[in-house]
Design a protein around this motif. Structure first.
Motif, PDB file in Angstrom:
ATOM      1  N   TRP A 240       0.822  -1.209   0.000  1.00  0.00           N
ATOM      2  CA  TRP A 240       0.000   0.000   0.000  1.00  0.00           C
ATOM      3  C   TRP A 240       0.861   1.266   0.000  1.00  0.00           C
ATOM      4  O   TRP A 240       0.445   2.312  -0.525  1.00  0.00           O
ATOM      5  CB  TRP A 240      -0.939  -0.003   1.202  1.00  0.00           C
ATOM      6  CG  TRP A 240      -2.155  -0.852   1.017  1.00  0.00           C
ATOM      7  CD1 TRP A 240      -2.348  -2.112   1.503  1.00  0.00           C
ATOM      8  CD2 TRP A 240      -3.338  -0.512   0.292  1.00  0.00           C
ATOM      9  NE1 TRP A 240      -3.591  -2.573   1.120  1.00  0.00           N
ATOM     10  CE2 TRP A 240      -4.215  -1.613   0.385  1.00  0.00           C
ATOM     11  CE3 TRP A 240      -3.739   0.615  -0.419  1.00  0.00           C
ATOM     12  CZ2 TRP A 240      -5.474  -1.612  -0.215  1.00  0.00           C
ATOM     13  CZ3 TRP A 240      -4.997   0.618  -1.014  1.00  0.00           C
ATOM     14  CH2 TRP A 240      -5.847  -0.484  -0.910  1.00  0.00           C
TER      15      TRP A 240
ATOM     16  N   PHE B 286       1.665   1.829  -3.542  1.00  0.00           N
ATOM     17  CA  PHE B 286       0.431   2.291  -4.182  1.00  0.00           C
ATOM     18  C   PHE B 286       0.187   3.773  -3.886  1.00  0.00           C
ATOM     19  O   PHE B 286      -0.111   4.568  -4.789  1.00  0.00           O
ATOM     20  CB  PHE B 286      -0.730   1.434  -3.675  1.00  0.00           C
ATOM     21  CG  PHE B 286      -2.035   1.644  -4.398  1.00  0.00           C
ATOM     22  CD1 PHE B 286      -2.127   2.449  -5.519  1.00  0.00           C
ATOM     23  CD2 PHE B 286      -3.195   1.020  -3.944  1.00  0.00           C
ATOM     24  CE1 PHE B 286      -3.349   2.635  -6.183  1.00  0.00           C
ATOM     25  CE2 PHE B 286      -4.408   1.194  -4.588  1.00  0.00           C
ATOM     26  CZ  PHE B 286      -4.477   2.006  -5.709  1.00  0.00           C
TER      27      PHE B 286
ATOM     28  N   ALA C 171       2.596   5.990  -5.773  1.00  0.00           N
ATOM     29  CA  ALA C 171       2.227   6.103  -7.182  1.00  0.00           C
ATOM     30  C   ALA C 171       1.051   7.066  -7.369  1.00  0.00           C
ATOM     31  O   ALA C 171       1.017   7.837  -8.339  1.00  0.00           O
ATOM     32  CB  ALA C 171       1.875   4.721  -7.731  1.00  0.00           C
ATOM     33  N   VAL C 172       0.092   7.033  -6.452  1.00  0.00           N
ATOM     34  CA  VAL C 172      -1.031   7.974  -6.520  1.00  0.00           C
ATOM     35  C   VAL C 172      -0.551   9.397  -6.277  1.00  0.00           C
ATOM     36  O   VAL C 172      -0.990  10.350  -6.942  1.00  0.00           O
ATOM     37  CB  VAL C 172      -2.117   7.568  -5.501  1.00  0.00           C
ATOM     38  CG1 VAL C 172      -3.169   8.664  -5.356  1.00  0.00           C
ATOM     39  CG2 VAL C 172      -2.778   6.273  -5.929  1.00  0.00           C
TER      40      VAL C 172
ATOM     41  N   HIS D 171      -7.555   4.218  -9.958  1.00  0.00           N
ATOM     42  CA  HIS D 171      -6.351   3.399  -9.916  1.00  0.00           C
ATOM     43  C   HIS D 171      -6.609   1.983  -9.418  1.00  0.00           C
ATOM     44  O   HIS D 171      -5.722   1.131  -9.498  1.00  0.00           O
ATOM     45  CB  HIS D 171      -5.281   4.078  -9.051  1.00  0.00           C
ATOM     46  CG  HIS D 171      -4.315   4.878  -9.860  1.00  0.00           C
ATOM     47  ND1 HIS D 171      -4.701   5.683 -10.879  1.00  0.00           N
ATOM     48  CD2 HIS D 171      -2.950   4.980  -9.796  1.00  0.00           C
ATOM     49  CE1 HIS D 171      -3.641   6.263 -11.416  1.00  0.00           C
ATOM     50  NE2 HIS D 171      -2.574   5.837 -10.790  1.00  0.00           N
TER      51      HIS D 171
ATOM     52  N   TRP E 203      -4.408  -1.550  -9.999  1.00  0.00           N
ATOM     53  CA  TRP E 203      -4.074  -2.396  -8.839  1.00  0.00           C
ATOM     54  C   TRP E 203      -4.712  -3.776  -8.986  1.00  0.00           C
ATOM     55  O   TRP E 203      -4.051  -4.806  -8.888  1.00  0.00           O
ATOM     56  CB  TRP E 203      -4.556  -1.684  -7.579  1.00  0.00           C
ATOM     57  CG  TRP E 203      -4.573  -2.467  -6.309  1.00  0.00           C
ATOM     58  CD1 TRP E 203      -5.590  -3.265  -5.859  1.00  0.00           C
ATOM     59  CD2 TRP E 203      -3.566  -2.516  -5.295  1.00  0.00           C
ATOM     60  NE1 TRP E 203      -5.285  -3.796  -4.631  1.00  0.00           N
ATOM     61  CE2 TRP E 203      -4.046  -3.358  -4.256  1.00  0.00           C
ATOM     62  CE3 TRP E 203      -2.321  -1.923  -5.140  1.00  0.00           C
ATOM     63  CZ2 TRP E 203      -3.321  -3.622  -3.108  1.00  0.00           C
ATOM     64  CZ3 TRP E 203      -1.595  -2.183  -3.983  1.00  0.00           C
ATOM     65  CH2 TRP E 203      -2.077  -3.021  -2.985  1.00  0.00           C
TER      66      TRP E 203
ATOM     67  N   SER F 290       2.500   6.059 -13.278  1.00  0.00           N
ATOM     68  CA  SER F 290       1.809   5.838 -12.011  1.00  0.00           C
ATOM     69  C   SER F 290       1.034   4.524 -12.038  1.00  0.00           C
ATOM     70  O   SER F 290       1.030   3.775 -11.053  1.00  0.00           O
ATOM     71  CB  SER F 290       0.861   7.010 -11.732  1.00  0.00           C
ATOM     72  OG  SER F 290       0.119   6.791 -10.552  1.00  0.00           O
TER      73      SER F 290
ATOM     74  N   THR G 120       1.625   1.269  -9.701  1.00  0.00           N
ATOM     75  CA  THR G 120       0.482   0.727  -8.966  1.00  0.00           C
ATOM     76  C   THR G 120       0.311  -0.759  -9.255  1.00  0.00           C
ATOM     77  O   THR G 120       0.034  -1.562  -8.351  1.00  0.00           O
ATOM     78  CB  THR G 120      -0.795   1.488  -9.342  1.00  0.00           C
ATOM     79  OG1 THR G 120      -0.642   2.872  -8.986  1.00  0.00           O
ATOM     80  CG2 THR G 120      -2.007   0.915  -8.636  1.00  0.00           C
TER      81      THR G 120
ATOM     82  N   GLY H   6       0.122  -3.937  -6.789  1.00  0.00           N
ATOM     83  CA  GLY H   6      -1.042  -4.806  -6.797  1.00  0.00           C
ATOM     84  C   GLY H   6      -0.707  -6.256  -7.091  1.00  0.00           C
ATOM     85  O   GLY H   6      -1.286  -7.175  -6.498  1.00  0.00           O
TER      86      GLY H   6
ATOM     87  N   SER I 202      -9.457   2.570  -4.708  1.00  0.00           N
ATOM     88  CA  SER I 202      -8.878   3.849  -5.138  1.00  0.00           C
ATOM     89  C   SER I 202      -9.039   4.908  -4.055  1.00  0.00           C
ATOM     90  O   SER I 202      -8.106   5.669  -3.758  1.00  0.00           O
ATOM     91  CB  SER I 202      -9.554   4.328  -6.428  1.00  0.00           C
ATOM     92  OG  SER I 202      -9.416   3.395  -7.467  1.00  0.00           O
TER      93      SER I 202
ATOM     94  N   ALA J 150      -6.495   4.502  -1.229  1.00  0.00           N
ATOM     95  CA  ALA J 150      -5.153   4.977  -1.571  1.00  0.00           C
ATOM     96  C   ALA J 150      -5.078   6.503  -1.515  1.00  0.00           C
ATOM     97  O   ALA J 150      -4.099   7.076  -1.020  1.00  0.00           O
ATOM     98  CB  ALA J 150      -4.762   4.472  -2.960  1.00  0.00           C
TER      99      ALA J 150
END
Length: 343
Positions: free
Chosen positions: A38, A41, A44-45, A59, A63, A212, A216, A220, A240, A243
């Motif tokens: 996470w 993740f 990346a967000v 996203h 994932w 991104s 992600t 994932g 999403s 995150a």
């Protein structure tokens, strides 16, 4: 040059590596792996939300899509899990190309809603294509093999998967600190000015979106290998939102704040579930509201702001002290006055 930049921040870097290495000794190893996945993740967000100015609410498609593809590769191809994870990340990046092409020209709530719509389409496909994805049952029995070695022990699997997480986080850091990342920040601050300077704003947004999504997907896929299955929860829109909430809790645009937000939410959720509390969303939502109201820049961002203000006050105090100090008197000559003669 990269090594010199890393050497300029040795304390945070060493502290982060120590926490990552010692995490499965302090908490349950599967939970430690969840935090690591996470955290990537969220980073990346944040690459889109904090450094490009785009709010991604879709996203979960990357994932969860990577989770399914990774599980299928591991189940049917029998390849080592890092290869399966890379395959899932490649699928996520390819999936992001048409989605990003259609949505990167939008801004604000319109971008968020379009990406959410595409993510729900992926959810519908995963639910209906039962022969491939398992439908509501998902993919089960995903193996954790590394060159014929079964890594069923979550403690050892954590250290086998940690290099993938660290490489992903390093990639995010490198992107943000590169000239490409500087252009993304300029697009976030003033897209019209960036366009006037000759930068193709839509192309930069699309590339940031694909990068991104690929990162992600990396997280994932590893998450699916860690749990041994891929389910519809991975492609649902709440993934999403979770995150994004991690990024906001840690601090938008801080890059590492998302890791802190991931640790708080995952560990809190595990603690409440272990205690038998069913409505975990009620507690996490209340904590989210308190932190957003009390720390407008997130936990990490607020801490950085306080440290900068403290350093500025110290620097101003030293300057004021130096200006108020009296000038030293000129030294008196111990010799005879000029022109005088000894008697």
């Amino acid at each position: 040059m990269i090594l010199s930049r890393l050497a300029a921040r040795p304390i945070p870097l060493v502290a982060g590596l120590l926490v990552a290495l010692l995490l499965p000794w302090m908490i349950y190893p599967p939970v430690a792996m969840d935090i690591a996945c996470w955290a990537l993740f969220a980073a990346a967000v944040d690459l889109l939300l904090g450094f490009t100015g785009l709010l991604p609410f879709g996203h979960a498609a990357f994932w969860g899509g990577s989770a399914y593809v990774t599980g299928l590769i591991a189940l049917h191809a029998g390849l080592p899990f890092p290869v399966a994870v890379l395959g899932g990340a490649a699928f996520a990046a390819l999936l992001a190309v048409p989605i990003g092409y259609l949505s990167a020209r939008l801004r604000g709530i319109y971008f968020a809603m379009v990406t959410l719509a595409f993510a729900q389409m992926v959810y519908f496909v995963a639910n209906q294509w039962r022969g491939l994805t398992g439908g509501e049952n998902g993919l089960q029995g995903v193996p954790r093999e590394l060159f014929g070695v079964d890594l069923s022990d979550p403690f050892f699997f954590y250290y086998a998967g940690l290099p993938i997480i660290l490489l992903g986080l390093f990639a995010v850091w490198r992107i943000v600190r590169s000239p490409f990342g500087r252009v993304l920040i300029s697009i976030r601050d003033n897209p019209a000015r960036a366009q006037a300077l000759g930068y193709p704003v839509a192309r930069y947004k699309l590339l940031a979106f694909v990068l991104s999504a690929g990162l992600t997907g990396l997280a994932g896929g590893l998450f699916a290998i860690s749990h041994g299955f891929a389910s519809l929860d991975e492609v649902y829109w709440t993934t999403s939102g979770q995150a994004v909430m991690m990024v906001v809790l840690g601090g938008i645009g801080t890059l590492w704040g998302g890791a802190l937000g991931a640790a708080l939410i995952v560990e809190l959720g595990d603690y409440l579930a272990t205690a038998g509390f069913q409505e975990t969303g009620l507690i996490t939502g209340a904590i989210f509201a308190v932190i957003v109201l009390a720390f407008r820049r997130g936990i990490w961002g607020t801490a950085q702001e306080l440290l900068r203000a403290r350093a500025a006050r110290r620097a101003a105090g030293r300057t004021a002290t130096a200006e108020a100090a009296p000038e030293p008197a000129p030294a008196e000559s111990s010799g005879s006055p000029a022109g005088s003669r000894p008697t």
